[in-house]
Design an enzyme around this catalytic site. Structure first.
Site, short mmCIF file in Angstrom:
data_model
loop_
_atom_site.label_atom_id
_atom_site.label_comp_id
_atom_site.label_asym_id
_atom_site.label_seq_id
_atom_site.Cartn_x
_atom_site.Cartn_y
_atom_site.Cartn_z
N GLY A 26 -7.28 -4.63 9.00
CA GLY A 26 -6.14 -5.43 9.44
C GLY A 26 -5.50 -6.25 8.34
O GLY A 26 -4.86 -7.27 8.63
N LYS A 27 -5.65 -5.84 7.08
CA LYS A 27 -5.04 -6.60 5.98
C LYS A 27 -3.53 -6.73 6.16
O LYS A 27 -2.98 -7.82 6.05
CB LYS A 27 -5.33 -5.91 4.64
CG LYS A 27 -6.77 -5.88 4.23
CD LYS A 27 -6.94 -5.34 2.82
CE LYS A 27 -6.47 -3.91 2.68
NZ LYS A 27 -7.29 -2.96 3.43
N THR A 28 -2.87 -5.60 6.42
CA THR A 28 -1.41 -5.62 6.53
C THR A 28 -0.96 -6.47 7.71
O THR A 28 -0.01 -7.26 7.61
CB THR A 28 -0.86 -4.19 6.66
OG1 THR A 28 -1.20 -3.44 5.48
CG2 THR A 28 0.65 -4.19 6.82
N SER A 29 -1.62 -6.34 8.84
CA SER A 29 -1.25 -7.11 10.03
C SER A 29 -1.35 -8.60 9.77
O SER A 29 -0.43 -9.37 10.08
CB SER A 29 -2.15 -6.73 11.21
OG SER A 29 -1.98 -5.38 11.57
N GLY A 71 -8.41 -0.40 7.17
CA GLY A 71 -8.45 -0.47 8.62
C GLY A 71 -8.92 -1.79 9.20
O GLY A 71 -9.06 -1.90 10.42
N THR A 101 -4.07 2.92 9.61
CA THR A 101 -4.56 2.99 8.24
C THR A 101 -5.61 4.07 8.03
O THR A 101 -5.50 4.86 7.09
CB THR A 101 -5.09 1.62 7.79
OG1 THR A 101 -4.02 0.67 7.84
CG2 THR A 101 -5.63 1.68 6.37
N ASP A 111 -0.42 -0.82 -1.50
CA ASP A 111 -1.21 0.23 -0.87
C ASP A 111 -0.43 1.54 -0.88
O ASP A 111 0.68 1.60 -0.35
CB ASP A 111 -1.52 -0.18 0.58
CG ASP A 111 -2.49 0.76 1.26
OD1 ASP A 111 -2.74 1.86 0.71
OD2 ASP A 111 -3.00 0.41 2.33
#
Length: 591
Positions: A20-23, A18, A500, A45
């Site tokens: 913000g890794k993906t963003s 949560g 997430t 993930d």
């Protein structure tokens, strides 16, 4: 807005769920592609929403992202890989070992460590420069391996010898036996991670104490393994632009967390991105983030949710009606499990009930209990470090006595795994649960469904092969059926109204169902939609939460509670008591 600079061939984005890794990974790869680079983005993930962010259906092979020349992406499916490993390991023993032993083996291969090592197997080949990656200038990974996994894979181990002696079912090392032939590839992958010229590790954190503490722990773990090519990506820093009380409080809290971050973390090269009210989902949002033209502060209508859930008081009412029992808060790190557990415990105590609050977090928000006594409430601390050390010494003294140096080293590392910590703490928790027969026991940081099944299957296997003796304490054997008893145990799944955390909470609920446990309620924490804020930016963020709140209300247990974002940090008896009685603001009624 600033993104982490990626000049190396490989980059790993890691951090708590949560943050913000993906963003940030998607935004960084889009920027590289716009600069004319050929980029492959890889997600490992299990709860990945990479397809949604990039608006492109992805598979396990590189797929070109629509409308972004030079950018491709793929999803590694660690769950499927773990399932394949599990069957390769267990299959040969079907029909040979008793059913209880097979169940024990299957559960051994069902934990997070198995999934993570299976994922590492997939991207180790990518790090080795196989045919999949040869066409790309950069390979960026969303979700990196933990220090525990890297330590396991870097040990020159006698894996098979160790596994041959391990019949407890409580090891996370099982999947390694199926990877024996890949040791050279893994060793090369670990070396690549530590190569400054080849790899950058991006530690992603929000400007919150818990997230920064986790990032610093990861920094230490990786540095101890020689992986020092790290940068910090501070994501979501909010600076108030209005006099709204919620906006001022959030801005102050973020600034304080950044000022007090650990010195070693603060010394890393740092990028900083501001608070994004509407999230970074979709290519248009990513491009607007990279190339801001004007800031849109209009407030969208909240139309995607018919009503807001009730506050926490309704959940407390239902819990109190039983008169006694066990309450467990569960969820991923950073969602507020400790705060919710403390609020429930204080509310029950203030109603005249005898309550025991037990936590494993030495820096948890139960610090209020050290300064003031709450009538009817007893606070117990379980020290995970001490419990793991006690458990390690017990196992090393028994199972490790006959092993050689290499096998002992492998066993020692196994006993430092997240699964081992859960089991060690689980045993300590068991000693408190007897008190729930005539009082309320509230457990913060409860064991996962996997740990419950692991203990149960190991116990079943032990009964099958031994019958007369066992190492599990009587309190543990009593606890397992109690956890499955809905009249004795009430599980609260805690989450945030974001993609997430909600996806991870869904996986947790499925894990609990697999263990025969039905959650009592879901608690959505820190909701800006319910806070009553009138700040334009935070109101936009509240509207972004609405579909996630609606989704939780559909999939949750029979009960769902919503806790507003708090202007005053929920520390101290009065603040925690207010948390359990506050009614969420319905913004539509105010409009």
């Amino acid at each position: 807005m600033a993104l982490p600079g990626i000049e190396t061939r490989f980059a790993f984005f890691t951090g708590k769920g949560g943050v913000g890794k993906t963003s940030l990974a998607c935004a960084s790869t889009l920027r590289l592609a716009e600069q004319g680079r050929r980029v492959l983005l890889v997600s490992t993930d299990p709860a990945s929403n990479l397809d949604e962010v990039l608006e492109t259906p992805l598979t396990t092979t590189p797929t070109e992202v629509h409308g972004v020349p030079g950018l491709s992406a793929l999803n590694v499916d660690p769950e499927a890989a773990a399932a394949a490993y599990r069957e390769r390991m267990v299959g040969p023993y079907r029909g040979i070992l008793p059913p209880a032993a097979i169940r024990s083996m299957e559960e051994q291969f069902s934990g997070g460590c198995t999934v993570e090592i299976a994922a590492f197997d997939a991207f180790a080949g990518l790090l080795a420069g196989n045919e999949v990656t040869q066409a790309f200038d950069h390979v960026v990974f969303d979700t990196a391996p933990t220090g525990h996994t890297l330590r396991l894979l870097s040990l020159p181990s006698a894996w098979n010898d160790f596994l041959a002696t391990n019949t407890t079912g409580s090891s996370c090392l099982g999947p390694l036996a199926g990877l024996e032939k890949s040791k050279a590839t893994y060793a090369a992958a670990v070396r690549s991670l530590a190569d400054r010229q080849l790899t950058t590790v991006v530690l992603v954190a929000r400007p919150e104490v818990s997230a920064l503490r986790e990032a610093d722990r990861t920094r230490h773990e990786l540095a101890d393994l020689g992986v020092r090519n790290q940068v910090l990506a501070l994501n979501g820093l909010y600076e108030a632009a209005s006099d709204d009380s919620v906006a001022r409080a959030m801005s102050s809290r973020h600034a304080k967390a950044v000022k007090q971050m650990p010195a070693g973390l603060a010394a890393l090269p740092r990028s900083q991105t501001g608070f994004i009210p509407r999230g970074l989902v979709g290519l248009a949002s990513l491009r607007a983030f990279l190339h801001p033209q004007s800031e849109d502060r209009t407030t969208p209508a909240v139309s995607s949710i018919d009503r807001l859930p009730d506050g926490l008081a309704t959940i407390v009412d239902d819990i109190e009606a039983a008169g006694h029992g066990l309450v467990m808060t569960m969820g991923k790190g950073g969602v507020g499990k400790t705060t919710v557990a403390a609020a429930v415990a204080v509310a029950l105590a203030e109603r005249g009930r005898r309550v025991v609050l037990s936590t494993t977090d030495p820096a948890a928000h139960v610090s209020w209990a050290l300064d003031e006594q709450v009538p009817n409430l007893t606070v117990e601390r379980i020290d995970p470090v001490a419990e793991v050390e006690r458990y390690r010494n017990e196992v090393m003294g028994k199972a490790g006595a006959s092993l050689d140096a290499q096998a002992r080293a492998m066993l020692d590392e196994d006993l430092r795994s997240p699964c081992t910590e859960e089991i060690a703490v689980f045993r300590a928790f068991a000693q408190s649960v007897d008190k729930a027969q005539d009082a309320f026991v509230v457990l913060d940081t409860a064991p996962t469904g996997h740990t419950i099944l692991l203990m149960d299957s190991a116990e079943a296997y032990h009964r099958e092969v031994s019958r007369t003796q066992g190492d599990s304490p009587e309190s543990v054997r009593k606890l397992l059926p109690r956890l499955r008893d809905p009249f004795f145990t009430r599980v609260l799944i805690v989450t945030l109204a974001e993609a997430t955390p909600v996806h991870e909470a869904e996986r947790l609920q499925a894990d609990l169902h697999r263990a025969g446990i039905e959650p009592f309620a879901w608690v959505i924490n820190q909701s800006l939609l319910a806070s009553g804020t009138h700040d334009p930016v935070l109101t936009q963020r509240g509207a972004y939460e609405a579909p996630f709140i609606a989704h939780v209300m559909q999939i949750a247990a029979k009960r769902c509670a919503l806790i507003p974002w708090q202007v005053e940090a929920p520390v101290g008896e009065l603040a925690l008591s207010s948390l359990a009685t506050q009614v969420p603001n319905d913004l539509r009624r105010e409009s």
